[in-house]
Design a protein around this motif. Structure first.
Motif, PDB file in Angstrom:
ATOM      1  N   SER A 132      46.878 -16.555 -30.450  1.00  0.00           N
ATOM      2  CA  SER A 132      45.649 -17.349 -30.527  1.00  0.00           C
ATOM      3  C   SER A 132      45.360 -18.001 -29.184  1.00  0.00           C
ATOM      4  O   SER A 132      46.257 -18.178 -28.363  1.00  0.00           O
ATOM      5  CB  SER A 132      45.789 -18.434 -31.603  1.00  0.00           C
ATOM      6  OG  SER A 132      46.851 -19.307 -31.255  1.00  0.00           O
ATOM      7  N   LEU A 133      44.121 -18.361 -28.973  1.00  0.00           N
ATOM      8  CA  LEU A 133      43.683 -19.135 -27.796  1.00  0.00           C
ATOM      9  C   LEU A 133      44.174 -18.531 -26.480  1.00  0.00           C
ATOM     10  O   LEU A 133      44.550 -19.251 -25.568  1.00  0.00           O
ATOM     11  CB  LEU A 133      44.167 -20.593 -27.912  1.00  0.00           C
ATOM     12  CG  LEU A 133      43.577 -21.385 -29.082  1.00  0.00           C
ATOM     13  CD1 LEU A 133      44.257 -22.741 -29.202  1.00  0.00           C
ATOM     14  CD2 LEU A 133      42.074 -21.567 -28.919  1.00  0.00           C
TER      15      LEU A 133
ATOM     16  N   LYS B 133      43.616 -16.199 -23.000  1.00  0.00           N
ATOM     17  CA  LYS B 133      42.505 -15.902 -22.093  1.00  0.00           C
ATOM     18  C   LYS B 133      42.920 -14.753 -21.198  1.00  0.00           C
ATOM     19  O   LYS B 133      44.058 -14.723 -20.714  1.00  0.00           O
ATOM     20  CB  LYS B 133      42.213 -17.146 -21.255  1.00  0.00           C
ATOM     21  CG  LYS B 133      41.073 -16.974 -20.270  1.00  0.00           C
ATOM     22  CD  LYS B 133      40.860 -18.272 -19.519  1.00  0.00           C
ATOM     23  CE  LYS B 133      39.745 -18.100 -18.497  1.00  0.00           C
ATOM     24  NZ  LYS B 133      39.507 -19.360 -17.798  1.00  0.00           N
TER      25      LYS B 133
ATOM     26  N   SER C 247      40.737 -14.144 -30.109  1.00  0.00           N
ATOM     27  CA  SER C 247      40.748 -14.262 -28.639  1.00  0.00           C
ATOM     28  C   SER C 247      41.286 -12.999 -27.961  1.00  0.00           C
ATOM     29  O   SER C 247      41.151 -12.836 -26.765  1.00  0.00           O
ATOM     30  CB  SER C 247      41.505 -15.516 -28.181  1.00  0.00           C
ATOM     31  OG  SER C 247      42.822 -15.524 -28.656  1.00  0.00           O
TER      32      SER C 247
ATOM     33  N   ASP D  53      38.092 -10.193 -30.245  1.00  0.00           N
ATOM     34  CA  ASP D  53      36.745 -10.688 -30.570  1.00  0.00           C
ATOM     35  C   ASP D  53      36.468 -10.659 -32.081  1.00  0.00           C
ATOM     36  O   ASP D  53      35.356 -10.907 -32.510  1.00  0.00           O
ATOM     37  CB  ASP D  53      35.624  -9.887 -29.871  1.00  0.00           C
ATOM     38  CG  ASP D  53      35.710  -9.995 -28.362  1.00  0.00           C
ATOM     39  OD1 ASP D  53      36.211 -11.024 -27.878  1.00  0.00           O
ATOM     40  OD2 ASP D  53      35.302  -9.038 -27.671  1.00  0.00           O
TER      41      ASP D  53
ATOM     42  N   LYS E 259      37.758 -12.479 -35.448  1.00  0.00           N
ATOM     43  CA  LYS E 259      38.609 -13.578 -35.882  1.00  0.00           C
ATOM     44  C   LYS E 259      39.435 -13.196 -37.114  1.00  0.00           C
ATOM     45  O   LYS E 259      38.953 -12.489 -37.998  1.00  0.00           O
ATOM     46  CB  LYS E 259      37.677 -14.748 -36.232  1.00  0.00           C
ATOM     47  CG  LYS E 259      38.397 -16.051 -36.390  1.00  0.00           C
ATOM     48  CD  LYS E 259      37.418 -17.163 -36.702  1.00  0.00           C
ATOM     49  CE  LYS E 259      38.218 -18.334 -37.210  1.00  0.00           C
ATOM     50  NZ  LYS E 259      37.436 -19.504 -37.452  1.00  0.00           N
TER      51      LYS E 259
ATOM     52  N   CYS F 136      35.315 -18.211 -25.405  1.00  0.00           N
ATOM     53  CA  CYS F 136      36.163 -19.289 -25.911  1.00  0.00           C
ATOM     54  C   CYS F 136      36.427 -20.292 -24.798  1.00  0.00           C
ATOM     55  O   CYS F 136      36.953 -19.934 -23.746  1.00  0.00           O
ATOM     56  CB  CYS F 136      37.471 -18.670 -26.406  1.00  0.00           C
ATOM     57  SG  CYS F 136      38.714 -19.881 -26.802  1.00  0.00           S
TER      58      CYS F 136
ATOM     59  N   CYS G 177      40.384 -21.550 -24.653  1.00  0.00           N
ATOM     60  CA  CYS G 177      41.414 -20.524 -24.525  1.00  0.00           C
ATOM     61  C   CYS G 177      42.120 -20.588 -23.179  1.00  0.00           C
ATOM     62  O   CYS G 177      41.543 -21.007 -22.179  1.00  0.00           O
ATOM     63  CB  CYS G 177      40.800 -19.131 -24.699  1.00  0.00           C
ATOM     64  SG  CYS G 177      40.438 -18.773 -26.423  1.00  0.00           S
TER      65      CYS G 177
END
Length: 1283
Positions: free
Chosen positions: A816-817, A819, A856, A859, A861, A1093, A1096
């Motif tokens: 999660s989160l 980048k 993330s 794209d 969820k 995000c 992120c």
């Protein structure tokens, strides 16, 4: 009495004690000295004796004086200090100023061993005191500016050729010493060559260095006008008279006149010029590095020779992070490798350097390799630099060759050095700022410093003055660095271990606790012979005296684990250390099931696997061949036997780290925290971490084969389901540290981003991965990935999986989160058949999966990403991502653990009723067990059938793994018709391996309809026509946390058949289409996220080894017209805030160096440009960082170069009138090491600077009111008070 004297001495200078007598034993190698009660001796002169025993209150002190002018060498076979004896050289509050050397001599085959100590030692027995305190100096620091190969940014240049007729010409950049042109003009044969040379010089830029050397002959067609041009533009006096076969060498500067040139001629007679015509001249680069340009020309015995050299001279200046004014000319220093091979580490000798600041030193030798001095792409890759010289030296005297046969097969030098050994109940031992050289012996028990079975050596052991080692330099030693053996509470600080054999900082028996390692540096840790884990493969196979029978050790699994920090119990503290190059691992935490070695007889259960981890903060690991950080495995704790012929203490895969409060598995888990790890240029793994719970945070990984791998605490069913998490961390696939061939770098190839040549981990085809998922459950959150770009040679991905994985993979793995930077073209990769991946058909490969919690990665969820060919997890609306070999699906997932007992190796085929054409075949894993195990990932609320490639097993267990309460699937298992079944539901407690008393029997029903009425009923349906036994797996209980099973234990169904019929139990042909279901979507696919995000990725921009300092990221891009037309932009960016140009011209941004805020920006275009230098010289406040960029082909004003010099270049730079310019400077009374200027002629491409600049430095003149919090020092305090 002795205690009182001891205390009295440590306060004052020990050599000032009025009761001392001067002692001069002279040189008598037979003299055995006993210093006892009433003998209080001061040694003032050199001495050689057989041995010294200090006992019963005897005292030996080395003499000193205020000037530090003494130089005392004591040679002895050993010094034994015991029963109230004391040896003092300096004291903590009165450091020794002179030079003291203790040489321990003797060969291994001379004389008898002393009990407990052996030979060639300083030994401290019970009630002995050893206090050695040298002159305090900074032990090690980091480079603050890259040190170039050869000392010059473009390297040195050497050229030599025979018969190169004409004028050989080199044009050299006066600011960087780069060779710009390599030309030859045959002016002997062709007059047009003469004109070409003339034009070159006339169009050349004033200030450029030109070197000329005649090869063979150059005079016949060298035109008069060309000769005049050379005379006028370069200042040559000899060119006008140059004649046939005359040797002429010239070095000068265009437009410099004859004062700026150096030349030489020699006449030709009898096929010879009787020596070289040699011209040479010295220059300085913009960085202030002195270099020489040489040209030479000669005829030697009928052979014409010409050549050139460009090299750094007069020493190379190093820029360092800390104040190194305590380092002195003549000191030896070591600079670590910043590439994959530790063999790029180099040693240098310091020269006097009056022009150096206190952050600089000058070295005599020119570097053979570059050493990075920058933070690159956000990760601190600055090379460690340590000083090896101390004014107290203890050294082993060695022979010129190896003479002990056992070692000579592995070492071609004598490895029998000296050693220091300390036994339990010593009175006081403190060593600081001592150099240990040629110490240690390739035999158990003799190490440079060895605390042997000392127990608690801090306050807990009754030592009011905690025992410590500080500022030691242990180098060129033959067995380890510091051995902590059944000793607790020792502080090892600021100590260097360089070029040693075997584990360097070593905890021996697996029971050592509460030891603190603070700011130590270990590098070039090489294999040794002592323990299997010390050995390389040839030693591993060659040393077999302790294995059972004819067993041949397997190097990869029994040996090959030599580590700079070998930590055999988790309750020790590591803060601010650097492991800068080992044959195997940098820092290795392993777990001894029971105490080993000398402590074995104590029969202590170590509980190390259950003990919480001590402090791990701000450690760096790089240039290791196997792994930077390794947390896994144990050692074999039983002797070699017929059952297990491996050697005692060989590496063993028997340990799983699962820390709990008070080391009690019934109490709460205590997560192990790895805080601030910096890991780069490790060939295999940046970090391999097994166990749980484990948290890694605030860490930076770059240029590793695989950045980070988490492996779970165990293999089901023993593991209670731990978790691992990495957060707030940065992963760089391929950084701008391109590396350099040589050392033992074996692999090089092309980078993924800019196609530049670079050194590589493993090999050219190795799939580089940032984060590697193995079994799980793992959690990856708040992390940033940059620079993961595949090449035609290799698949480089941000997230990848353990290749050739025969075991399980849990759908609870989540991400999660995260980048991904712009240079990540492969976010995740599930493998492709080919090199490294093989067929990719092992059970774990097929079941690879992770949960993208927030979209993330994909794209989408709350979706799961699995392998494209896995139909157990798919539905019709899943989305294929072909380049990942992956598929993105919505749904809920769990696993079924199938355990079969029947002794034959079966493959299991599992197929989902909706996709009968896409079955999954699992081989199962048989971990030396009597049963086989399979663990597919399944989509819940679906039907499956299971088939075999042989007779169905007689006993089958189906465990519900990661099922939440009421989750279900339907399974049909294939058997022969008319089979009888006994089926029960059991609940199995893993920790106690006990079954709960309540066992429920399943009863048969006669139709599928009846079975489906109530999924929670204990019923089964056997369809005799197809041979399928159907039942529902539905969880009855809740599941907690990361547990695989329910809070009541593992729910499992046991199926026993008495079937004796032969035949293959594969019912596929009959099962479908009868039980085929049309594919349906249970949980709809989410809508694709289009909003970027904002939360992120990591919130930190930079990961450095000085986290208490703030860094500013500046980027300067300068572009000419040609680059602009290609869409490349010119800008300046400060910490992510971009300043752009309105028009072509010059842009300047000014930043306050003390607080890091932009204090001004100005652009100059058109006629305004001539005012730039005025603004730079008078418009910028003190203590400012100055950034300058250009856009378009700008006419650079002449006076700009003086202004740049006032901002930190070592001389006025040469600026091309219409090139691009990027400059980073400083206005103030200090010249920081980060000053940079890049220039490029028009059309030459983008000019770029990217730098991380430290803020608030005292050197800048900042009022240092804000003392930043030093978490490392707070933790040190906490660590040394913990008992």
């Amino acid at each position: 009495m002795s205690q009182a004297i001891g205390l009295h001495l440590s306060e004052n200078c020990p050599d000032q004690n009025p009761r001392l007598k001067n002692w001069s034993p002279g040189k008598d190698p037979e003299k055995r000295v006993f210093i006892k009660k009433g003998d209080l001796f001061r040694l003032n002169s050199d001495a050689t004796v057989h041995s010294i025993v200090i006992q019963d209150g005897g005292l030996l002190v080395f003499g000193d004086d205020k000037e530090g002018s003494k130089n005392i060498t004591l040679r002895t076979r050993f010094i034994l200090i015991k029963d109230g004896g004391m040896l003092h050289v300096g004291a903590e509050k009165c450091r020794y100023k002179s030079k003291a050397t203790i040489i321990l001599y003797g060969k291994s085959n001379e004389g008898a061993d002393m009990p407990e100590f052996g030979k060639k030692f300083i030994g401290v027995g019970p009630e002995g005191t050893l206090e050695l305190h040298g002159h305090q100096k900074l032990s090690w620091t980091l480079l603050s500016k890259t040190m170039y190969f050869s000392g010059l940014a473009y390297g040195h240049y050497t050229f030599k050729k025979n018969f190169s007729r004409g004028l050989n010409v080199r044009v050299i950049d006066q600011d960087t010493a780069e060779i710009l042109e390599v030309l030859k003009f045959d002016t002997h044969e062709f007059s047009e060559e003469s004109l070409k040379l003339q034009n070159l010089l006339k169009n050349g830029s004033p200030g450029r260095i030109v070197a000329i050397a005649v090869g063979d002959s150059a005079a016949k067609n060298l035109l008069e006008e060309t000769r005049v041009t050379i005379q006028n533009l370069l200042g040559s006096k000899f060119v006008r008279g140059l004649s046939y076969r005359q040797a002429w060498a010239f070095v000068g500067v265009i437009g410099g006149g004859n004062c700026s040139c150096n030349e030489s001629v020699r006449n030709y007679e009898n096929h010879s010029t009787g020596g070289k015509a040699l011209a040479q001249k010295e220059f300085f680069t913009l960085d202030g590095q002195k270099f020489v340009v040489r040209a030479y020309s000669e005829w030697n015995d009928g052979v014409p020779i010409s050549g050139f050299q460009v090299e750094a001279v007069g020493g190379v200046i190093l820029n360092l992070l800390d104040d190194v004014s305590s380092w002195e000319p003549g000191d030896r220093i070591v600079v670590a490798s910043t590439d994959y091979s530790m063999y790029q580490t180099e040693e240098f000798t310091l020269l006097p350097c009056p022009e150096c600041t206190k952050h600089q030193v000058k070295v005599r030798e020119n570097p053979q390799f570059p050493h990075v001095g920058e933070v690159i792409d956000g990760v601190d890759m600055r090379a460690e630099v340590g000083v090896l010289t101390r004014n107290i030296l203890i050294k082993g005297e060695t022979e010129n060759t190896c003479y002990r046969e056992k070692e000579c097969q592995f070492f071609n030098y004598d490895t029998f050095g000296g050693h220091i050994k300390i036994l339990k109940n010593f009175t006081s031992v403190h060593l600081s700022y001592v150099e240990l050289k040629q110490m240690g012996q390739q035999q158990i028990g003799s190490y440079p410093v060895h605390f042997h079975l000392c127990g608690d050596v801090d306050e807990k052991g009754g030592y009011s003055f905690k025992t410590y080692l500080e500022g030691l330099s242990i180098h060129h030693c033959f067995s380890r660095c510091v051995t902590v053996h059944a000793t607790n509470g020792l502080l090892i600080k600021d100590t260097i271990g360089y070029d040693t054999l075997g584990h360097c900082f070593f905890t021996e028996d697996g029971i050592e606790q509460r030891n603190t390692l603070f700011h130590n540096l270990g590098l070039v840790t090489k294999p040794g012979t002592l323990l299997p884990t010390d050995r390389n493969s040839s030693m591993c196979i060659g040393i077999r005296d302790k294995v059972y029978g004819s067993y041949v050790p397997v190097p990869a699994t029994d040996c090959m684990a030599v580590s700079t920090f070998w930590i055999s119990h988790p309750n020790n503290h590591l803060i601010n250390n650097a492991a800068a190059g080992s044959q195997d691992a940098g820092i290795w935490y392993l777990f001894h099931r029971v105490a080993t070695g000398d402590s074995h007889s104590l029969a202590i259960e170590t509980k190390s696997e259950l003990t919480p981890l001590g402090i791990f903060y701000n450690n760096r690991v790089h240039s290791n061949f196997k792994a930077g950080l390794f947390i896994d495995k144990g050692v074999k704790t039983t002797n070699a036997s017929v059952d297990d012929p491996r050697e005692y203490l060989c590496l063993d895969n028997n340990a799983r780290f699962r820390p709990h409060q008070d080391a009690d598995p019934e109490k709460a888990r205590v997560a192990a925290l790895i805080d601030r790890l910096i890991s780069f240029k490790n060939n295999d793994h940046g970090a391999w971490v097994r166990g749980g719970d484990i948290l890694i945070q605030n860490s930076g990984f770059a240029d590793n084969g695989i950045g980070l791998t988490f492996a779970s605490d165990g293999s089901f069913p023993n593991d209670e389901g731990a978790s691992q998490e990495v957060s707030e961390s940065l992963f760089i696939g391929e950084s701008k540290n391109y590396g350099f061939p040589g050392g033992q770098n074996k692999y090089a190839g092309t980078g993924g981003i800019d196609s530049k040549a670079r050194t590589l981990p493993r090999n050219r085809t190795f799939p580089i991965r940032g984060f590697q998922i193995y079994d799980g459950p793992i959690h990856l959150t708040k992390c940033t990935f940059k620079n993961f770009v595949p090449t035609p040679d290799r698949f480089t991905s941000a997230v990848g999986f353990l290749m050739k994985n025969p075991w399980q993979m849990t759908p609870k793995n989540n991400i999660s989160l995260v980048k991904f930077g712009p240079n990540v073209s492969l976010k995740a990769f599930f493998g492709k058949p080919g090199p490294w991946f093989d067929e990719g058909d092992l059970d774990g490969d097929k079941n690879s999966i992770f949960h993208d919690l927030d979209g993330s990665v994909t794209d989408y969820k709350d979706t799961y990403v699995g392998r494209m060919d896995n139909y157990l997890i798919q539905h019709p609306k899943c989305i294929n991502v072909t380049e990942w070999s992956g598929v993105v699906c919505s749904g809920t997932y769990a696993q079924v653990y199938v355990q079969t007992w029947n002794g034959q190796n079966l493959s299991m085929t599992i197929v989902r009723d909706e996709y009968p054409a896409n079955a999954m075949v699992l081989r199962g894993i048989n971990q030396r067990a009597v049963f086989q195990q399979y663990q597919p990932v399944v989509m819940l609320q679906k039907g499956y059938t299971i088939h075999w490639n042989g007779k169905a097993p007689n006993v089958t267990y189906l465990y519900l793994i990661n099922f939440n309460k009421n989750d279900w699937i339907r399974v049909g298992l294939c058997y022969q018709p008319n089979t009888d079944f006994a089926i029960v539901l059991e609940t199995f407690q893993r920790r106690s391996s006990a079954l709960s008393s309540k066992v429920e029997r399943y009863v048969p029903v006669s139709s599928m309809m009846e079975l489906e009425k109530n999924r929670s009923d204990k019923k089964f349906y056997f369809d005799n026509s197809t041979g399928l036994l159907f039942l529902f797996l539905q969880a009855k209980y809740n599941r907690d946390g990361h547990s695989y099973c329910s809070s009541q234990g593992c729910e499992r169904i046991k199926i026993v058949t008495k079937d004796s019929a032969k035949g293959i139990s594969n019912c596929m042909a009959k099962a479908y289409p009868k039980y085929y279901q049309g594919p349906t979507v249970i949980k709809q696919m989410p809508v694709k996220t289009t909003v970027p995000c904002t939360k992120c990725g990591t919130t930190q921009m930079v990961f450095t080894s000085d986290p208490h300092k703030n860094y500013l990221l500046v980027q300067i891009n300068s572009t000419g017209e040609k680059e602009l037309s290609r869409g490349q932009q010119a800008f300046i960016s400060v910490n992510g805030t971009t300043f752009s140009f309105k028009d072509n011209g010059i842009l300047i941004v000014v930043v306050d160096a003390c607080i890091g805020t932009v204090s001004g920006s100005r652009s100059f275009s058109g006629v305004d440009i001539k005012h730039v230098d005025g603004y730079l010289t008078s418009g910028i406040p003190q203590r400012s960082i100055v950034l300058l960029s250009t856009r378009g082909d700008v006419a650079i004003p002449n006076n700009l170069s003086e202004a740049l010099m006032s901002l930190g270049t070592a001389k006025p730079p040469y600026l091309q009138s219409n090139g691009s310019l990027a400059f980073l400077g400083f206005r103030g009374n200090f010249k920081p090491s980060w000053i940079k200027l890049f220039t490029g002629p028009a059309g030459h491409g983008l000019v770029q600077i990217e730098k991380y600049i430290p803020l608030q430095l005292e050197e800048y003149g900042c009022a240092r009111a804000i003392k930043s919090r030093r978490k490392d020092l707070e933790l040190l305090k906490k660590a040394t008070q913990s008992h």
